[in-house]
Design a protein around this motif. Structure first.
Motif, mmCIF file in Angstrom:
data_model
loop_
_atom_site.group_PDB
_atom_site.id
_atom_site.type_symbol
_atom_site.label_atom_id
_atom_site.label_comp_id
_atom_site.label_asym_id
_atom_site.label_seq_id
_atom_site.Cartn_x
_atom_site.Cartn_y
_atom_site.Cartn_z
ATOM 1 N N TRP A 256 -2.984 12.138 -3.478
ATOM 2 C CA TRP A 256 -3.343 10.740 -3.256
ATOM 3 C C TRP A 256 -4.424 10.299 -4.242
ATOM 4 O O TRP A 256 -5.131 11.126 -4.815
ATOM 5 N N MET A 257 -4.548 8.994 -4.395
ATOM 6 C CA MET A 257 -5.650 8.409 -5.157
ATOM 7 C C MET A 257 -6.225 7.257 -4.328
ATOM 8 O O MET A 257 -5.483 6.449 -3.772
ATOM 9 N N ILE A 258 -7.553 7.244 -4.219
ATOM 10 C CA ILE A 258 -8.248 6.105 -3.608
ATOM 11 C C ILE A 258 -9.089 5.470 -4.705
ATOM 12 O O ILE A 258 -9.842 6.162 -5.392
ATOM 13 N N VAL A 259 -8.951 4.157 -4.877
ATOM 14 C CA VAL A 259 -9.494 3.489 -6.055
ATOM 15 C C VAL A 259 -10.562 2.457 -5.691
ATOM 16 O O VAL A 259 -10.332 1.581 -4.843
ATOM 17 N N LEU A 260 -11.711 2.560 -6.349
ATOM 18 C CA LEU A 260 -12.745 1.537 -6.306
ATOM 19 C C LEU A 260 -12.706 0.766 -7.615
ATOM 20 O O LEU A 260 -12.890 1.347 -8.690
ATOM 21 N N ASP A 261 -12.463 -0.524 -7.538
ATOM 22 C CA ASP A 261 -12.440 -1.372 -8.732
ATOM 23 C C ASP A 261 -13.840 -1.941 -8.942
ATOM 24 O O ASP A 261 -14.166 -3.041 -8.491
ATOM 25 N N ARG A 262 -14.678 -1.184 -9.648
ATOM 26 C CA ARG A 262 -16.046 -1.643 -9.873
ATOM 27 C C ARG A 262 -16.072 -2.889 -10.745
ATOM 28 O O ARG A 262 -16.927 -3.768 -10.567
ATOM 29 N N ASP A 263 -15.158 -2.977 -11.703
ATOM 30 C CA ASP A 263 -15.120 -4.155 -12.562
ATOM 31 C C ASP A 263 -14.956 -5.431 -11.739
ATOM 32 O O ASP A 263 -15.597 -6.446 -12.008
ATOM 33 N N ALA A 264 -14.074 -5.363 -10.711
ATOM 34 C CA ALA A 264 -13.869 -6.537 -9.857
ATOM 35 C C ALA A 264 -15.113 -6.823 -9.037
ATOM 36 O O ALA A 264 -15.551 -7.972 -8.921
ATOM 37 N N GLY A 265 -15.703 -5.767 -8.458
ATOM 38 C CA GLY A 265 -16.890 -5.954 -7.635
ATOM 39 C C GLY A 265 -18.076 -6.469 -8.413
ATOM 40 O O GLY A 265 -18.870 -7.275 -7.920
ATOM 41 N N ALA A 266 -18.209 -6.001 -9.661
ATOM 42 C CA ALA A 266 -19.330 -6.425 -10.507
ATOM 43 C C ALA A 266 -19.033 -7.705 -11.274
ATOM 44 O O ALA A 266 -19.857 -8.176 -12.060
ATOM 45 N N LYS A 267 -17.835 -8.263 -11.048
ATOM 46 C CA LYS A 267 -17.429 -9.519 -11.706
ATOM 47 C C LYS A 267 -17.473 -9.392 -13.227
ATOM 48 O O LYS A 267 -17.945 -10.291 -13.939
ATOM 49 N N THR A 268 -17.007 -8.244 -13.732
ATOM 50 C CA THR A 268 -17.010 -8.004 -15.171
ATOM 51 C C THR A 268 -16.081 -8.991 -15.864
ATOM 52 O O THR A 268 -14.885 -9.058 -15.571
ATOM 53 N N GLU A 269 -16.624 -9.753 -16.777
ATOM 54 C CA GLU A 269 -15.856 -10.811 -17.433
ATOM 55 C C GLU A 269 -14.702 -10.233 -18.251
ATOM 56 O O GLU A 269 -14.872 -9.295 -19.030
ATOM 57 N N ALA A 285 2.656 9.071 -14.896
ATOM 58 C CA ALA A 285 4.049 8.780 -14.526
ATOM 59 C C ALA A 285 4.666 9.838 -13.625
ATOM 60 O O ALA A 285 5.422 9.517 -12.696
ATOM 61 N N GLU A 286 4.370 11.123 -13.882
ATOM 62 C CA GLU A 286 5.005 12.201 -13.109
ATOM 63 C C GLU A 286 4.096 12.794 -12.040
ATOM 64 O O GLU A 286 4.402 13.833 -11.462
ATOM 65 N N ASN A 292 5.115 8.826 -5.563
ATOM 66 C CA ASN A 292 5.279 8.566 -4.131
ATOM 67 C C ASN A 292 4.523 7.323 -3.660
ATOM 68 O O ASN A 292 4.448 7.068 -2.458
ATOM 69 N N ASP A 293 3.978 6.568 -4.630
ATOM 70 C CA ASP A 293 3.226 5.348 -4.307
ATOM 71 C C ASP A 293 2.122 5.656 -3.300
ATOM 72 O O ASP A 293 1.957 4.958 -2.291
ATOM 73 N N GLN A 294 1.344 6.689 -3.595
ATOM 74 C CA GLN A 294 0.278 7.124 -2.702
ATOM 75 C C GLN A 294 -1.091 6.806 -3.322
ATOM 76 O O GLN A 294 -1.925 7.670 -3.548
ATOM 77 N N ILE A 295 -1.270 5.516 -3.604
ATOM 78 C CA ILE A 295 -2.508 5.011 -4.183
ATOM 79 C C ILE A 295 -3.056 3.939 -3.246
ATOM 80 O O ILE A 295 -2.350 2.990 -2.899
ATOM 81 N N ILE A 296 -4.299 4.101 -2.828
ATOM 82 C CA ILE A 296 -4.957 3.143 -1.936
ATOM 83 C C ILE A 296 -6.017 2.401 -2.736
ATOM 84 O O ILE A 296 -6.962 3.016 -3.247
ATOM 85 N N THR A 319 -5.301 4.709 7.289
ATOM 86 C CA THR A 319 -4.376 4.961 8.400
ATOM 87 C C THR A 319 -3.005 4.334 8.114
ATOM 88 O O THR A 319 -1.964 4.983 8.298
ATOM 89 N N ALA A 320 -3.019 3.105 7.650
ATOM 90 C CA ALA A 320 -1.742 2.421 7.363
ATOM 91 C C ALA A 320 -0.960 3.148 6.264
ATOM 92 O O ALA A 320 0.262 3.312 6.365
ATOM 93 N N ALA A 321 -1.653 3.589 5.217
ATOM 94 C CA ALA A 321 -0.973 4.250 4.099
ATOM 95 C C ALA A 321 -0.379 5.585 4.523
ATOM 96 O O ALA A 321 0.756 5.917 4.140
ATOM 97 N N PHE A 322 -1.115 6.368 5.281
ATOM 98 C CA PHE A 322 -0.625 7.692 5.668
ATOM 99 C C PHE A 322 0.436 7.632 6.749
ATOM 100 O O PHE A 322 1.370 8.442 6.733
ATOM 101 N N THR A 323 0.316 6.710 7.672
ATOM 102 C CA THR A 323 1.329 6.615 8.717
ATOM 103 C C THR A 323 2.622 6.017 8.192
ATOM 104 O O THR A 323 3.689 6.164 8.831
ATOM 105 N N ALA A 324 2.575 5.343 7.050
ATOM 106 C CA ALA A 324 3.793 4.771 6.458
ATOM 107 C C ALA A 324 4.634 5.822 5.774
ATOM 108 O O ALA A 324 5.792 5.567 5.420
ATOM 109 N N LYS A 325 4.061 7.022 5.557
ATOM 110 C CA LYS A 325 4.797 8.087 4.862
ATOM 111 C C LYS A 325 5.612 8.956 5.831
ATOM 112 O O LYS A 325 5.245 9.130 6.964
#
Length: 325
Positions: A256-269, A285-286, A292-296, A319-325
């Motif tokens: 799995w991957m869990i992603v924090l978009d710091r650029d969005a949070g910091a409003k990076t232009e 890709a592989e 398996n589209d296991q990115i949150i 919970t939603a991501a894991f129970t959907a699998k």
């Protein structure tokens, strides 16, 4: 880097605080023997802060809120601060505070305008977290408490968010609302713990358009979960670039991957959304998480939220991501 007020400002603030203190002592002598108002409600409450036990006023009229993890709770409880660091407000949900000119903007933690904090004439300052380094300067202006979430707290960061919420409920007489938030976090984290199953995860931060190890900031999410951080203890910096290559991530092949978009949070232009960058990374890709589209993707404003509401939402996502699998 700690910042300090000029001698003139500190002196003026100290005189002001001293005058208020003497006035309070003279006019409030009865409160010393009877810490309740004429209506029987308490005028102060003893709380546990990150710096020890302190007595603070109940329902302070003028609050300077610096700790961003408290913002959503204050807003939802109808508490409008007299000053905030508007640059740290999430991009959505705080439009009224941003537009309200009566709420002074003290800047960010990097260059806080402490003269404006003094000008706001606060009864209480909610400091700590990003403003820890100017604690002493703030205390020279008004009573400053640090009840921010802490990695060093008993039970960890997530438990400390619950303690923070309970304390805010005591200060602002919102005990029922605080208890509901604490219960919501309990339920959300318990459900997420039950949904996860010991798989591996890469905690990612997208900063400056690059994908890096974000465990320093979002590793806290894993506290109640049964997931293994595949790069735990490895180099990574929420504000920098450790040089972690996409090929290295792909070779580790986390589930799995869990992603924090710091650029969005910091409003990076001009920054691209984290999803666009990850989708365009050919090395992924592989991988198991990509195929398996296991990115949150955490809420884009998670970086500036980080309070109890943000963690409730994050656990609901897990919970939603894991129970959907």
């Amino acid at each position: 880097m700690a910042l300090h007020l000029s001698k003139t400002v500190v002196g003026a603030a100290s005189v002001l605080v001293g005058a208020l203190f003497l006035t309070g002592c003279g006019a409030g002598a009865a409160e010393t023997s009877d810490p309740t108002s004429s209506a029987g409600a308490p005028s102060s409450v003893s709380i546990e802060s990150n710096l020890g036990t302190v007595e603070v006023p109940v329902n302070p009229a003028r609050v300077v809120a610096l700790d961003n993890t408290s913002f959503e709770t204050l807003r939802d409880w109808g508490i409008t601060p007299v000053a905030v660091p508007k640059g740290l407000l999430p991009g959505t949900g705080f439009e009224d505070w941003i537009a309200d000119e009566s709420i002074l903007d003290i800047g960010t933690h990097r260059e806080p305008n402490l003269e404006l904090v003094s000008e706001a004439d606060p009864d209480l300052i909610l400091g700590g977290y990003r403003f820890t380094e100017v604690q002493e300067d703030l205390e020279s202006i008004a009573q400053t408490i640090d009840i921010a979430g802490s990695d060093e707290a008993a039970g960890g960061y997530v438990a400390s968010l619950q303690a923070q919420t309970t304390t805010l409920g005591e200060i602002f007489q919102k005990q029922d609302e605080a208890a509901a938030l604490v219960a919501d976090l309990d339920a959300a984290s318990t459900d997420a713990a039950a949904a996860t199953n010991g798989e591996t995860v890469f905690l990612s931060v997208v900063n400056g358009g690059k994908i890096d190890n974000g465990a320093e900031r979002i590793g806290r999410i894993l506290e109640p979960l049964t997931l293994t951080d595949i790069f735990a203890g490895k180099d990574g910096d929420i504000h920098g670039d450790s040089g972690l290559a996409p090929e290295t991530i792909a070779q580790a092949n986390p589930d799995w991957m869990i992603v924090l978009d710091r650029d969005a949070g910091a409003k990076t232009e001009g920054a691209q959304p984290a999803k666009a960058i990850i989708d365009a990374t050919e090395a992924f890709a592989e991988t198991t998480f990509a195929k398996n589209d296991q990115i949150i993707y955490l809420d884009p404003q998670f970086y500036t939220r980080e309070g109890i509401q943000a963690y409730i939402q994050a656990y609901e996502q897990v919970t939603a991501a894991f129970t959907a699998k």
